[in-house]
Write a protein that holds these residues in place. Structure first.
Motif, PDB file in Angstrom:
ATOM      1  N   UNK A 748     -18.155  43.766   0.611  1.00 54.52           N
ATOM      2  CA  UNK A 748     -18.073  43.669  -0.851  1.00 54.52           C
ATOM      3  C   UNK A 748     -17.320  42.410  -1.282  1.00 54.52           C
ATOM      4  N   UNK A 749     -16.313  42.038  -0.503  1.00 54.36           N
ATOM      5  CA  UNK A 749     -15.499  40.878  -0.880  1.00 54.36           C
ATOM      6  C   UNK A 749     -16.296  39.583  -0.816  1.00 54.36           C
ATOM      7  N   UNK A 750     -17.417  39.608  -0.082  1.00 53.79           N
ATOM      8  CA  UNK A 750     -18.273  38.423  -0.023  1.00 53.79           C
ATOM      9  C   UNK A 750     -19.201  38.343  -1.239  1.00 53.79           C
ATOM     10  N   UNK A 783      -5.958  37.344   1.343  1.00 52.67           N
ATOM     11  CA  UNK A 783      -6.815  36.204   1.679  1.00 52.67           C
ATOM     12  C   UNK A 783      -7.898  35.975   0.631  1.00 52.67           C
ATOM     13  N   UNK A 784      -8.236  37.015  -0.134  1.00 47.86           N
ATOM     14  CA  UNK A 784      -9.359  36.910  -1.067  1.00 47.86           C
ATOM     15  C   UNK A 784      -8.938  36.756  -2.524  1.00 47.86           C
ATOM     16  N   UNK A 785      -7.854  37.394  -2.914  1.00 47.70           N
ATOM     17  CA  UNK A 785      -7.478  37.381  -4.329  1.00 47.70           C
ATOM     18  C   UNK A 785      -6.689  36.129  -4.682  1.00 47.70           C
ATOM     19  N   UNK A 786      -6.926  35.617  -5.886  1.00 49.42           N
ATOM     20  CA  UNK A 786      -6.143  34.475  -6.357  1.00 49.42           C
ATOM     21  C   UNK A 786      -4.840  34.970  -6.993  1.00 49.42           C
ATOM     22  N   UNK A 787      -3.992  34.043  -7.410  1.00 48.51           N
ATOM     23  CA  UNK A 787      -2.667  34.420  -7.914  1.00 48.51           C
ATOM     24  C   UNK A 787      -2.749  35.253  -9.193  1.00 48.51           C
ATOM     25  N   UNK A 790      -3.560  38.778  -8.235  1.00 50.47           N
ATOM     26  CA  UNK A 790      -2.416  39.387  -7.558  1.00 50.47           C
ATOM     27  C   UNK A 790      -1.320  39.779  -8.537  1.00 50.47           C
ATOM     28  N   UNK A 791      -1.115  38.963  -9.547  1.00 50.48           N
ATOM     29  CA  UNK A 791      -0.125  39.311 -10.573  1.00 50.48           C
ATOM     30  C   UNK A 791      -0.531  40.597 -11.279  1.00 50.48           C
ATOM     31  N   UNK A 792      -1.838  40.727 -11.588  1.00 51.82           N
ATOM     32  CA  UNK A 792      -2.317  41.969 -12.217  1.00 51.82           C
ATOM     33  C   UNK A 792      -2.038  43.166 -11.317  1.00 51.82           C
ATOM     34  N   UNK A 793      -2.291  43.006 -10.028  1.00 55.03           N
ATOM     35  CA  UNK A 793      -2.031  44.099  -9.088  1.00 55.03           C
ATOM     36  C   UNK A 793      -0.542  44.414  -9.024  1.00 55.03           C
ATOM     37  N   UNK A 794       0.300  43.370  -9.037  1.00 54.24           N
ATOM     38  CA  UNK A 794       1.739  43.596  -8.992  1.00 54.24           C
ATOM     39  C   UNK A 794       2.220  44.381 -10.214  1.00 54.24           C
ATOM     40  N   UNK A 827       1.186  34.754   3.449  1.00 55.80           N
ATOM     41  CA  UNK A 827       2.519  35.365   3.515  1.00 55.80           C
ATOM     42  C   UNK A 827       3.198  35.383   2.150  1.00 55.80           C
ATOM     43  N   UNK A 828       3.091  34.271   1.416  1.00 59.59           N
ATOM     44  CA  UNK A 828       3.699  34.235   0.082  1.00 59.59           C
ATOM     45  C   UNK A 828       3.098  35.328  -0.818  1.00 59.59           C
ATOM     46  N   UNK A 829       1.770  35.487  -0.744  1.00 55.10           N
ATOM     47  CA  UNK A 829       1.110  36.520  -1.558  1.00 55.10           C
ATOM     48  C   UNK A 829       1.559  37.913  -1.126  1.00 55.10           C
ATOM     49  N   UNK A 830       1.669  38.114   0.176  1.00 54.41           N
ATOM     50  CA  UNK A 830       2.120  39.418   0.680  1.00 54.41           C
ATOM     51  C   UNK A 830       3.497  39.756   0.126  1.00 54.41           C
ATOM     52  N   UNK A 831       4.419  38.801   0.141  1.00 54.39           N
ATOM     53  CA  UNK A 831       5.769  39.101  -0.311  1.00 54.39           C
ATOM     54  C   UNK A 831       5.841  39.345  -1.812  1.00 54.39           C
ATOM     55  N   UNK A 832       4.908  38.769  -2.551  1.00 52.56           N
ATOM     56  CA  UNK A 832       4.847  39.098  -3.971  1.00 52.56           C
ATOM     57  C   UNK A 832       4.498  40.563  -4.176  1.00 52.56           C
TER      58      UNK A 832
END
Length: 981
Positions: A748-750, A783-787, A790-794, A827-832
């Motif tokens: 799906x991510x593709x 690896x797939x989501x942009x910043x 990711x902010x929305x998910x956070x 890694x930066x995204x993971x720590x967010x």
């Protein structure tokens, strides 16, 4: 020593009844050999002699003829005592009898029939009860075969002596034949099925006046046998040519409807042990304490692939065979409706659930207050009412099924059905089972369409009820949680034309669960064969044709899933081929975005119709079709997941609106797939096909709870497909559901970059057990989501809408360790994400920090991002005593100033709590017992940067930290010495 009668485990106590028989045999054994004594025994001697002879016949087959002649010579009571002893053997000891004894028991029963012994009909009744439904063991098949042969062999004797025992046999073998006909064939079972067919057809054709004594449940049993060719002819005669049965006064099947079935017939399909356990549950077990009894009962009697069909017989017994006293009803004993609700949750097969609901409502359809017992209809009503509001899905399911029965059970005699159900509702109110039907008609949680349907029925039938509110007692009751069972659609109606069409039409009308299967299958096969031509003529008509095929298949398979000429794999192959020949490939990759102006394959396409129908039905044969496509390389799982995810996304949009959505007014944009799905749901529910090219929008307002149910059902269907796929395609491989989910996610991510954050969010909400803390899934996210995504998910994680990492400290630590080999951006995204979740979760941050810093030698380059993430995490957490204590005890490693930086940040953001925590930490070093400080602190090393920061901070503050500094003096002195050196 007497021969053995029963099997007994070493730990079991003596069975007193078996012991009395054995002792009589041992005492009188010399008298059981010829020449026999000619004296007339007194009453006690006669009892002992009967016991001894019975034991001898059962345990000494080689002397059986001698023993029975002895009995004939001495009998003085028409064999009444001997038969009563036999009945007790059957009821109390049958399951323990050794094999030779069971053989002798059948032989002895035949002897009693030959002499027309007093009470032999009761003996046959008890033997019939020992045949266990859904049990295909050799022993059970043997007993069934022996008894059906006995009834055929002793036909004339039974007609002469006790003809009504044949009714009991007919009820039993009709019910068993339905189970046996569904089961895969083997030589023993095939022979048994033919014997059962011969006996039942003989009874129905030759002794129909006796069959009528069974009453209306005879029709219910015959419904399950419409697939047996011999019974199709009987059905047609029963509906259209009743005179062929040559029974005076019988002229229409509706006469059977008005004959209530005696409760003795319902005892036939549950063993004496089952009966005693059910009666104990319903008379002694308190409501709320029933779980362990139910679990025991299920393990004892319902455990097995085919045992599920027993549930229908149990429900019929509970409704019509067990009527509790007023004292029990008014006590805190578990009520019948709650047990029925639990049994409904035990059904895994659609046709069993449908048959259970039919058994529950059967007396409603023909209820006459002067003849029927209101206790028979009470459980269904109370189960619907007491499920409001907490388990409203149960109410929806049952009420919807009842109204479908009213409309479709027997269309040609609908006036009888409507009158019966109306009488049932009226009697329930009149007798005070419920105060008013407004508990249903005014229920806010009830689906608007269903409430409207009920109101229309009550209005047409003029059922009166007082304007009173729901009784308060309803709120304190509950029923078992269930998922929404598949709605049972109404059967298709064939136009009246030739005599053969009329036969088909009438047989179809006679039951919601019964159709003339051959014509139904012919109709489906014709639709499938013409699919290609229809698509070529019109793509819209092709989609309508496909939907009609799917609806018809679901009806065919769910109502009576026995062998048929329609193979799911063949149908799936044909559908795929015809669409591909016309330029459309099923389950294609979603290359077009969902908001593309001219194409949206998730709405109104052949793939969408297949997915939507499967979600509504979740039928096993539909799963076979999906599996067939999956085997051929179609990304079925990914498309199912994508559909469910998009449905959840649009449902969230609806939930964020403060009022219910009125689909009819198009009052809200952006819910195209939800509209498509809702329309399909009501099409499926009402057994009609919709306009597949353009969704027919419902005019009713749809509440948010209803929308939530649809989404839950979509993800349940997806999970069912994963389970089925793993079971059938990955039997040998170690493939978990989580791995299958990840495979679909990756695909799906593709396709769907724009909707990925909703896709991930939906799986964490609805498939949490398969996705939370999954390392592969988390790596895919970063690896797939942009910043921005990711902010929305956070933000959603911070609001606790879902969890990504779970609450296991060990798993989170392991994930952090494995993430060290990811690239820097990942890694930066993971720590967010970690910061957002761990700040509001129950995970022990202090343990994660300690594990990270103490488990190995850190590397300045490899571990830098993780250390920065941990520092940011510390800053977002409150300085609790546990966390501050951990920071103070961190080893002095390559990241020397970590502890000091954490303390310095807290000193600004939460100074009061920080110094309270430091004070509690320092108390561990306080010399309260006169011991030297050095001995107390021996083996404890305080972090150097933390100590230095404390010194600098307290020097700047004067004496404010005097106590803390004093308690930590040993460590401080150590630090000073280290600096000087």
């Amino acid at each position: 020593m007497a021969p053995v009668l029963i099997r007994k485990a070493s730990h079991e106590a003596e069975n007193q009844y078996e012991l009395s028989l054995r002792q009589a045999f041992e005492a009188l054994e010399p008298q059981l050999r010829p020449p026999f004594c000619l004296t007339i025994p007194n009453q006690q001697e006669y009892l002992q002699l009967n016991r001894a002879i019975l034991y001898g016949v059962l345990c000494e087959p080689h002397f059986a003829e001698i023993h029975i002649k002895h009995l004939h010579a001495k009998v003085t009571d028409g064999y009444c005592l001997f038969v009563s002893l036999l009945v007790r053997i059957v009821n109390d000891l049958y399951v323990k009898l050794v094999d030779s004894a069971t053989n002798q028991l059948i032989w002895l029963t035949k002897q009693m029939i030959d002499v027309l012994a007093v009470g032999f009909d009761g003996l046959l009744f008890c033997l019939l009860r020992q045949i266990v439904g859904g049990d295909f063991s050799d022993e059970n098949i043997w007993l069934c075969s022996e008894l059906v042969r006995l009834f055929l062999l002793k036909w004339d004797s039974l007609l002469e002596g006790e003809p009504f025992v044949l009714n009991s046999a007919l009820y039993t073998f009709l019910r068993l034949l339905a189970d046996h006909y569904r089961f895969s064939s083997n030589a023993k079972l095939d022979a048994l099925k033919q014997l059962e067919i011969d006996f039942c057809v003989k009874m129905l054709r030759e002794q129909f006046h006796l069959c009528l004594k069974i009453g209306r449940d005879l029709v219910r049993l015959l419904q399950d046998l419409i697939d047996v060719p011999e019974f199709q002819a009987i059905w047609k005669d029963l509906v259209l040519n009743p005179k062929v049965f040559k029974t005076p006064g019988f002229s229409d099947i509706s006469q059977l409807y008005h004959l209530r079935t005696s409760s003795r017939y319902f005892l036939l399909r549950i063993t004496p042990e089952m009966e005693s356990q059910l009666r104990f549950l319903l008379t002694h077990v308190k409501f709320g304490s029933q779980m362990r009894y139910q679990v025991w009962f299920a393990k004892k009697f319902l455990l097995g692939p085919e045992r599920e069909t027993l549930i229908v017989d149990i429900v019929r017994f509970i409704c019509c065979g067990h009527h509790p006293s007023n004292e029990i009803i008014q006590s805190d004993v578990i009520p019948r409706w709650a047990v029925v609700g639990w049994l409904l949750t035990c059904c895994r097969k659609n046709y069993v659930a449908a048959n259970l609901k039919l058994a529950l409502f059967y007396d409603w359809l023909f209820f006459e207050e002067t003849m029927d017992n209101i206790m028979n209809i009470e459980p269904a009503m109370l189960l619907m009412v007491y499920s409001i509001p907490k388990y409203i899905v149960m109410t929806h399911t049952l009420l919807d099924f009842l109204l479908l029965l009213v409309e479709n059970y027997d269309v040609d005699r609908s006036d009888i059905i409507m009158k019966g159900v109306a009488s049932a509702f009226g009697a329930l109110v009149q007798k005070g089972v419920v105060r008013s039907l407004e508990v249903l008609t005014s229920c806010k949680e009830l689906y608007p369409l269903l409430k409207e349907k009920l109101g229309r029925f009550l209005s047409v039938t003029k059922v009166g009820f007082p304007k009173e509110s729901q009784p308060r007692s309803l709120a304190c009751h509950s029923s078992p949680t269930v998922s929404l069972p598949t709605p049972t659609p109404s059967p298709e109606r064939q136009p009246k034309a030739t005599r053969e069409h009329e036969l088909t039409r009438s047989a179809d009308a006679c039951s919601l669960l019964v159709s003339t299967r051959e014509s139904h299958m012919d109709s489906i096969e014709s639709l499938v064969q013409n699919l290609g031509e229809t698509i070529r003529n019109s793509s819209t008509m092709g989609l309508e044709n496909l939907e009609e095929v799917l609806f018809s298949l679901v009806r065919l398979w769910s109502q009576q899933p026995v062998k048929s000429s329609i193979c799911p794999e063949v149908v799936s192959s044909k559908i795929a081929k015809e669409f591909e020949l016309n330029g459309y490939k099923l389950f294609p990759p979603l290359e077009h975005l969902p908001d593309a102006p001219h194409h949206d394959d998730e709405i109104g396409s052949a793939t969408a119709l297949i997915i939507r129908t499967f979600i509504f039905s979740q039928d096993e044969k539909m799963q076979e079709m999906l599996l067939s496509w999956s085997k051929n390389g179609f990304p079925v799982g990914a498309r199912l997941l994508s559909y469910a995810s998009r449905l959840a996304q649009e449902a969230d949009m609806v939930k964020n609106v403060m009022v219910d959505i009125n689909f009819g007014e198009n009052s809200y944009s952006g819910i195209t797939i939800l509209t498509f799905h809702v329309d399909g749901y009501f099409s499926f529910l009402n057994g009609r096909k919709g306009d597949s090219s353009k969704s027919i929008i419902c005019t009713s307002k749809i509440d948010k709870e209803f929308v939530g149910m649809l989404v839950d059902r979509a993800f349940t269907a997806y999970r069912c497909f994963l389970t089925y796929k793993r079971t059938n395609l990955h039997k040998e491989a170690d493939t978990s559901l989580s791995k299958l989910l990840f495979s679909n996610l990756r695909l799906c991510s593709q396709w769907e970059k724009k909707r990925l954050k909703f896709l991930f969010g939906s799986i964490f909400r609805h498939l949490a057990d398969l996705s939370v803390s999954g390392e592969d899934i988390i790596k895919l996210i970063v690896s797939q989501l942009d910043h921005a995504d990711l902010i929305d998910m956070q933000l959603e994680i911070g609001l606790k809408k879902y969890s990504i990492f779970g609450e296991s400290t060990e798993i989170v630590s392991h994930l952090i360790k494995n993430s060290l080999c990811w690239n820097c951006l990942e890694q930066h995204k993971l720590w967010g994400l970690l910061r957002s979740e761990l700040a509001v979760s129950k995970v022990q941050v202090e343990k994660i920090i300690l594990e990270f810093f103490c488990s190995r030698q850190l590397d300045a380059n490899t571990d830098a991002i993780a250390v920065g993430g941990l520092l940011a995490l510390c800053n977002s957490c409150a300085p609790t005593p546990e966390l501050v204590g951990t920071i103070m005890l961190l080893p002095n490693n390559v990241f020397q100033d970590f502890a000091a930086a954490a303390l310095a940040t807290w000193a600004v953001s939460n100074a009061s709590m920080l110094f309270d925590s430091l004070s509690k930490f320092s108390e561990k070093f306080d010399d309260k017992n006169g011991h030297s400080t050095s001995s107390i602190t021996a083996g404890i090393t305080i972090n150097r940067s933390a100590i230095l920061w404390l010194l600098d901070h307290f020097n700047a503050q004067g004496t404010i930290g005097f106590n803390i500094l004093t308690n930590l003096s040993a460590s401080i002195q150590g630090e000073k010495a280290a600096e000087q050196s």
